[in-house]
Design a protein around this motif. Sequence first.
Motif, mmCIF file in Angstrom:
data_model
loop_
_atom_site.group_PDB
_atom_site.id
_atom_site.type_symbol
_atom_site.label_atom_id
_atom_site.label_comp_id
_atom_site.label_asym_id
_atom_site.label_seq_id
_atom_site.Cartn_x
_atom_site.Cartn_y
_atom_site.Cartn_z
ATOM 1 N N GLN A 27 3.696 -35.308 36.026
ATOM 2 C CA GLN A 27 4.152 -36.625 36.449
ATOM 3 C C GLN A 27 5.239 -37.156 35.524
ATOM 4 O O GLN A 27 5.262 -36.858 34.331
ATOM 5 N N THR A 28 6.128 -37.956 36.089
ATOM 6 C CA THR A 28 7.229 -38.520 35.329
ATOM 7 C C THR A 28 6.805 -39.841 34.681
ATOM 8 O O THR A 28 5.734 -40.376 34.968
ATOM 9 N N LEU A 29 7.687 -40.363 33.845
ATOM 10 C CA LEU A 29 7.341 -41.536 33.055
ATOM 11 C C LEU A 29 7.055 -42.780 33.904
ATOM 12 O O LEU A 29 6.079 -43.498 33.627
ATOM 13 N N TRP B 3 15.944 -41.100 36.474
ATOM 14 C CA TRP B 3 15.062 -41.480 35.360
ATOM 15 C C TRP B 3 14.144 -42.643 35.741
ATOM 16 O O TRP B 3 12.979 -42.681 35.366
ATOM 17 N N ASN B 4 14.678 -43.594 36.498
ATOM 18 C CA ASN B 4 13.908 -44.789 36.853
ATOM 19 C C ASN B 4 13.137 -44.662 38.166
ATOM 20 O O ASN B 4 12.362 -45.562 38.505
ATOM 21 N N ALA C 290 15.895 -35.777 35.567
ATOM 22 C CA ALA C 290 17.113 -36.587 35.586
ATOM 23 C C ALA C 290 18.342 -35.756 35.254
ATOM 24 O O ALA C 290 19.388 -35.858 35.925
ATOM 25 N N ALA D 267 8.438 -39.537 43.031
ATOM 26 C CA ALA D 267 7.604 -38.871 42.028
ATOM 27 C C ALA D 267 6.129 -39.135 42.275
ATOM 28 O O ALA D 267 5.285 -38.254 42.087
ATOM 29 N N ASN E 161 9.275 -34.543 31.344
ATOM 30 C CA ASN E 161 9.408 -34.290 32.783
ATOM 31 C C ASN E 161 10.520 -35.144 33.394
ATOM 32 O O ASN E 161 11.323 -34.654 34.205
ATOM 33 N N SER E 162 10.577 -36.409 33.010
ATOM 34 C CA SER E 162 11.623 -37.289 33.526
ATOM 35 C C SER E 162 12.999 -36.830 33.060
ATOM 36 O O SER E 162 13.972 -36.880 33.829
ATOM 37 N N ALA F 16 10.485 -46.488 27.601
ATOM 38 C CA ALA F 16 11.038 -45.847 28.793
ATOM 39 C C ALA F 16 12.443 -46.336 29.113
ATOM 40 O O ALA F 16 13.227 -45.612 29.743
ATOM 41 N N TYR G 143 15.887 -35.674 44.360
ATOM 42 C CA TYR G 143 16.788 -36.590 43.657
ATOM 43 C C TYR G 143 18.253 -36.274 43.961
ATOM 44 O O TYR G 143 19.084 -37.185 44.083
#
Length: 277
Positions: free
Chosen positions: A223-225, A207-208, A77, A213, A72-73, A251, A145
């Motif tokens: 859900q993302t990381l 990504w971060n 991203a 999120a 997902n991330s 991660a 994003y």
Amino acid sequence: MRTSRAARAGQYAALLAYLAFLAFPFLWLISTAFKPARELGSLHPTWIPEDPTLANFRQAFDEQPLLQAALNSLVAALGAAVVAVLIATPTAYVMARQRSTLSRMATGWVVVSQAFPFVLVIIPLFLVLKNLRLINSVPGLIMVYVVWALPFALWMLVGYVRAVPVELEEAAAVDGAGRLRTLVSVTAPLLAPGIVATALFAFITAWNEFFFALVLLKTPQKQTLPVVLTHFIGAEGVADLGPLAAAAFLATLPSLVVFAIIQKRITGGTLAGAVKS
């Protein structure tokens, strides 16, 4: 001569201290990820694990859907990076080449918008996505994003466009190339290092990212990381330190790998562009 050597030694010492300051959290994270439970609770922690183990990694994957969250991330991203670059490149070209009052106002708005806190914009964004029925969806998160990364992407690319000599575009116009052809065939290749750097910035930022999120994605499978990492912290705020460190270490790897791969191309492209110009 002695003063010069002392100044240079001071600069190197300051640089080493800064590198140590940056590297300490990551090195400690790696050390924690490979420590067994008894070492994590030790009153005398060590840098190097006395009995390295992969149990923390196995436990992390058993407790949380890390692979799905990483996917997902990655989708969010990559989508944000591609869309942001596609929008920012022609817009930055117009802002850099059209020195009008409107262009200066747009540049000022880009700079000012970076000062807006997340909390200030989350409610309007939530309402917009709700009307578009994009709440709790990765495409909706990608839109957020892109909106968040676009101002800084524009600011970066405007500087790169202004560094491209106008004479090259004028020569292309003399040869009969239109604006679009000039942008695609002449300006865009010289902007390649800037485009790559902008895409890298948008990718790492997305990504971060955690706050958007957390608010917009409710289904665990979507859900993302960064959000999933918080699940290693209990209701009372007690962290499952070993699995958390292992998952956090994994991660951080994509960002490091992407930067390591692209960094040489950014430097090489910049030097090539300097030689051509």
